[in-house]
Design a protein around this motif. Structure first.
Motif, PDB file in Angstrom:
ATOM      1  N   ALA A 119       0.833  -1.206   0.000  1.00 11.90           N
ATOM      2  CA  ALA A 119       0.000   0.000   0.000  1.00 11.90           C
ATOM      3  C   ALA A 119       0.869   1.258   0.000  1.00 11.90           C
ATOM      4  CB  ALA A 119      -0.938  -0.010   1.208  1.00 11.90           C
ATOM      5  N   ALA A 120       1.905   1.290   0.823  1.00 13.18           N
ATOM      6  CA  ALA A 120       2.799   2.454   0.860  1.00 13.18           C
ATOM      7  C   ALA A 120       3.524   2.614  -0.474  1.00 13.18           C
ATOM      8  CB  ALA A 120       3.806   2.315   2.008  1.00 13.18           C
ATOM      9  N   HIS A 121       3.943   1.507  -1.048  1.00 11.94           N
ATOM     10  CA  HIS A 121       4.603   1.516  -2.357  1.00 11.94           C
ATOM     11  C   HIS A 121       3.667   2.135  -3.409  1.00 11.94           C
ATOM     12  CE1 HIS A 121       7.098  -0.213  -5.651  1.00 11.94           C
ATOM     13  NE2 HIS A 121       5.933  -0.281  -6.253  1.00 11.94           N
ATOM     14  N   ALA A 122       2.424   1.670  -3.429  1.00 15.96           N
ATOM     15  CA  ALA A 122       1.452   2.167  -4.404  1.00 15.96           C
ATOM     16  C   ALA A 122       1.192   3.664  -4.212  1.00 15.96           C
ATOM     17  CB  ALA A 122       0.147   1.384  -4.291  1.00 15.96           C
ATOM     18  N   CYS A 123       1.097   4.094  -2.972  1.00 21.78           N
ATOM     19  CA  CYS A 123       0.858   5.520  -2.704  1.00 21.78           C
ATOM     20  C   CYS A 123       2.009   6.382  -3.206  1.00 21.78           C
ATOM     21  CB  CYS A 123       0.628   5.747  -1.213  1.00 21.78           C
ATOM     22  SG  CYS A 123      -0.978   5.163  -0.638  1.00 21.78           S
ATOM     23  N   TYR A 124       3.235   5.950  -2.956  1.00 22.47           N
ATOM     24  CA  TYR A 124       4.377   6.725  -3.435  1.00 22.47           C
ATOM     25  C   TYR A 124       4.372   6.827  -4.961  1.00 22.47           C
ATOM     26  CZ  TYR A 124       8.876   8.075  -5.115  1.00 22.47           C
ATOM     27  OH  TYR A 124       9.872   8.708  -5.824  1.00 22.47           O
ATOM     28  N   TYR A 125       4.142   5.717  -5.644  1.00 20.36           N
ATOM     29  CA  TYR A 125       4.177   5.775  -7.107  1.00 20.36           C
ATOM     30  C   TYR A 125       3.030   6.597  -7.669  1.00 20.36           C
ATOM     31  CZ  TYR A 125       8.386   3.205  -7.788  1.00 20.36           C
ATOM     32  OH  TYR A 125       9.716   2.869  -7.807  1.00 20.36           O
ATOM     33  N   ALA A 126       1.902   6.601  -6.994  1.00 21.28           N
ATOM     34  CA  ALA A 126       0.819   7.502  -7.402  1.00 21.28           C
ATOM     35  C   ALA A 126       1.283   8.954  -7.246  1.00 21.28           C
ATOM     36  CB  ALA A 126      -0.432   7.244  -6.562  1.00 21.28           C
ATOM     37  N   ALA A 127       1.935   9.251  -6.124  1.00 21.07           N
ATOM     38  CA  ALA A 127       2.441  10.609  -5.891  1.00 21.07           C
ATOM     39  C   ALA A 127       3.452  11.010  -6.959  1.00 21.07           C
ATOM     40  CB  ALA A 127       3.080  10.707  -4.505  1.00 21.07           C
ATOM     41  N   LEU A 128       4.341  10.101  -7.296  1.00 20.65           N
ATOM     42  CA  LEU A 128       5.348  10.388  -8.315  1.00 20.65           C
ATOM     43  C   LEU A 128       4.689  10.759  -9.638  1.00 20.65           C
ATOM     44  CD1 LEU A 128       8.394  10.343  -9.177  1.00 20.65           C
ATOM     45  CD2 LEU A 128       7.988   7.953  -9.835  1.00 20.65           C
ATOM     46  N   HIS A 129       3.714   9.968 -10.044  1.00 23.78           N
ATOM     47  CA  HIS A 129       3.059  10.211 -11.332  1.00 23.78           C
ATOM     48  C   HIS A 129       2.180  11.458 -11.311  1.00 23.78           C
ATOM     49  CE1 HIS A 129       4.298   6.764 -13.767  1.00 23.78           C
ATOM     50  NE2 HIS A 129       4.447   6.161 -12.594  1.00 23.78           N
ATOM     51  N   ILE A 130       1.630  11.789 -10.163  1.00 21.73           N
ATOM     52  CA  ILE A 130       0.828  13.008 -10.043  1.00 21.73           C
ATOM     53  C   ILE A 130       1.723  14.240 -10.040  1.00 21.73           C
ATOM     54  CG2 ILE A 130      -0.611  14.337  -8.450  1.00 21.73           C
ATOM     55  CD1 ILE A 130      -1.903  11.636  -7.637  1.00 21.73           C
ATOM     56  N   VAL A 147      12.883  -3.887   9.367  1.00 24.76           N
ATOM     57  CA  VAL A 147      12.121  -2.915  10.139  1.00 24.76           C
ATOM     58  C   VAL A 147      10.645  -3.274  10.039  1.00 24.76           C
ATOM     59  CG1 VAL A 147      11.402  -0.477  10.217  1.00 24.76           C
ATOM     60  CG2 VAL A 147      13.785  -1.056   9.790  1.00 24.76           C
ATOM     61  N   GLN A 148       9.971  -3.312  11.188  1.00 21.56           N
ATOM     62  CA  GLN A 148       8.533  -3.583  11.197  1.00 21.56           C
ATOM     63  C   GLN A 148       7.813  -2.470  10.434  1.00 21.56           C
ATOM     64  OE1 GLN A 148       7.064  -6.257  12.444  1.00 21.56           O
ATOM     65  NE2 GLN A 148       4.965  -5.608  12.067  1.00 21.56           N
ATOM     66  N   PHE A 149       6.938  -2.843   9.530  1.00 18.46           N
ATOM     67  CA  PHE A 149       6.178  -1.882   8.729  1.00 18.46           C
ATOM     68  C   PHE A 149       4.714  -2.288   8.831  1.00 18.46           C
ATOM     69  CE2 PHE A 149       4.567   0.420   5.136  1.00 18.46           C
ATOM     70  CZ  PHE A 149       5.437   1.483   4.970  1.00 18.46           C
ATOM     71  N   GLY A 150       3.919  -1.446   9.461  1.00 25.20           N
ATOM     72  CA  GLY A 150       2.548  -1.840   9.731  1.00 25.20           C
ATOM     73  C   GLY A 150       1.502  -0.885   9.203  1.00 25.20           C
ATOM     74  N   VAL A 151       0.330  -1.034   9.746  1.00 26.97           N
ATOM     75  CA  VAL A 151      -0.836  -0.269   9.318  1.00 26.97           C
ATOM     76  C   VAL A 151      -0.632   1.233   9.534  1.00 26.97           C
ATOM     77  CG1 VAL A 151      -3.309   0.091   9.730  1.00 26.97           C
ATOM     78  CG2 VAL A 151      -2.386  -2.224   9.673  1.00 26.97           C
ATOM     79  N   ASP A 152       0.003   1.616  10.623  1.00 22.63           N
ATOM     80  CA  ASP A 152       0.194   3.046  10.888  1.00 22.63           C
ATOM     81  C   ASP A 152       0.977   3.719   9.766  1.00 22.63           C
ATOM     82  OD1 ASP A 152      -1.193   2.827  13.269  1.00 22.63           O
ATOM     83  OD2 ASP A 152       0.601   2.748  14.518  1.00 22.63           O
ATOM     84  N   GLU A 153       2.054   3.086   9.337  1.00 20.13           N
ATOM     85  CA  GLU A 153       2.875   3.662   8.259  1.00 20.13           C
ATOM     86  C   GLU A 153       2.093   3.698   6.946  1.00 20.13           C
ATOM     87  OE1 GLU A 153       5.454   2.302  11.474  1.00 20.13           O
ATOM     88  OE2 GLU A 153       3.923   1.216  10.348  1.00 20.13           O
ATOM     89  N   ALA A 154       1.421   2.614   6.631  1.00 18.88           N
ATOM     90  CA  ALA A 154       0.653   2.553   5.384  1.00 18.88           C
ATOM     91  C   ALA A 154      -0.505   3.538   5.399  1.00 18.88           C
ATOM     92  CB  ALA A 154       0.159   1.130   5.149  1.00 18.88           C
ATOM     93  N   ASP A 155      -1.194   3.648   6.531  1.00 20.64           N
ATOM     94  CA  ASP A 155      -2.294   4.614   6.644  1.00 20.64           C
ATOM     95  C   ASP A 155      -1.808   6.044   6.463  1.00 20.64           C
ATOM     96  OD1 ASP A 155      -4.463   2.909   6.995  1.00 20.64           O
ATOM     97  OD2 ASP A 155      -4.388   2.992   9.183  1.00 20.64           O
ATOM     98  N   GLN A 156      -0.609   6.337   6.963  1.00 14.62           N
ATOM     99  CA  GLN A 156      -0.073   7.687   6.794  1.00 14.62           C
ATOM    100  C   GLN A 156       0.137   7.993   5.324  1.00 14.62           C
ATOM    101  OE1 GLN A 156       0.801  10.365   9.288  1.00 14.62           O
ATOM    102  NE2 GLN A 156       0.284  11.078   7.253  1.00 14.62           N
ATOM    103  N   ALA A 157       0.725   7.061   4.598  1.00 15.67           N
ATOM    104  CA  ALA A 157       0.931   7.261   3.157  1.00 15.67           C
ATOM    105  C   ALA A 157      -0.410   7.459   2.449  1.00 15.67           C
ATOM    106  CB  ALA A 157       1.676   6.059   2.559  1.00 15.67           C
ATOM    107  N   LEU A 158      -1.378   6.679   2.813  1.00 13.96           N
ATOM    108  CA  LEU A 158      -2.700   6.775   2.191  1.00 13.96           C
ATOM    109  C   LEU A 158      -3.366   8.113   2.518  1.00 13.96           C
ATOM    110  CD1 LEU A 158      -4.744   5.340   0.433  1.00 13.96           C
ATOM    111  CD2 LEU A 158      -5.596   4.185   2.488  1.00 13.96           C
ATOM    112  N   GLU A 159      -3.228   8.575   3.732  1.00 10.91           N
ATOM    113  CA  GLU A 159      -3.805   9.868   4.117  1.00 10.91           C
ATOM    114  C   GLU A 159      -3.211  11.000   3.278  1.00 10.91           C
ATOM    115  OE1 GLU A 159      -3.535  12.854   7.911  1.00 10.91           O
ATOM    116  OE2 GLU A 159      -3.781  10.722   8.340  1.00 10.91           O
ATOM    117  N   TRP A 160      -1.891  10.988   3.101  1.00 14.21           N
ATOM    118  CA  TRP A 160      -1.254  12.028   2.290  1.00 14.21           C
ATOM    119  C   TRP A 160      -1.768  11.984   0.857  1.00 14.21           C
ATOM    120  CZ3 TRP A 160       4.074  10.411   4.553  1.00 14.21           C
ATOM    121  CH2 TRP A 160       4.273  11.057   5.776  1.00 14.21           C
ATOM    122  N   MET A 161      -1.938  10.789   0.325  1.00 13.12           N
ATOM    123  CA  MET A 161      -2.381  10.671  -1.066  1.00 13.12           C
ATOM    124  C   MET A 161      -3.846  11.045  -1.245  1.00 13.12           C
ATOM    125  SD  MET A 161       0.082  10.357  -2.833  1.00 13.12           S
ATOM    126  CE  MET A 161      -0.958  10.411  -4.269  1.00 13.12           C
TER     127      MET A 161
END
Length: 121
Positions: A27-38, A97-111
């Motif tokens: 999910a975080a990966h997808a959000c970043y690439y959406a941001a890049l393309h936008i 490094v543990q990567f969980g819902v909090d990190e992914a939700d943050q990326a999604l919120e920004w997007m």
């Protein structure tokens, strides 16, 4: 494919009752690439052909080097772009490094904020 579809995919991954770490990373990966393309068209970066697309987009967004006046949502995305990139790097490469819902939700919120604009593509 439109960047909005990547964000929708991230939303689906995180909509599960208990997303796995892999789903959170995807999910975080997808959000970043959406941001890049936008963001890239607003800072004159050709995502397909520019081999330094990530660095060039980040640097230009950070410096506010827009080639056309961005909507408020894109200007706000410039503030978060470096953080989205950092999350994507952690998600894609730092499996120790543990990567969980909090990190992914943050990326999604920004997007979600960045998607309030009308697509220029």
């Amino acid at each position: 494919m439109k960047p909005e579809e990547l964000v929708s995919a991230a939303e689906l991954l995180l909509a599960k009752e208990s997303p796995s770490e892999g789903e959170c990373r995807a999910a975080a990966h997808a959000c970043y690439y959406a941001a890049l393309h936008i963001a890239a068209p607003y800072v004159d970066v050709n995502v397909r052909d520019d081999h330094d697309r990530h660095k060039n987009t980040r640097n230009r967004m950070k410096k506010g080097q827009f080639v056309k006046k961005p909507p408020a949502q894109i200007a706000r995305l410039a503030y978060y772009f470096e953080d989205l990139h950092r999350l994507r790097i952690t998600a894609d490469y730092d499996f120790g490094v543990q990567f969980g819902v909090d990190e992914a939700d943050q990326a999604l919120e920004w997007m979600r904020g960045a998607l309030l604009y009308s697509s220029n593509s």
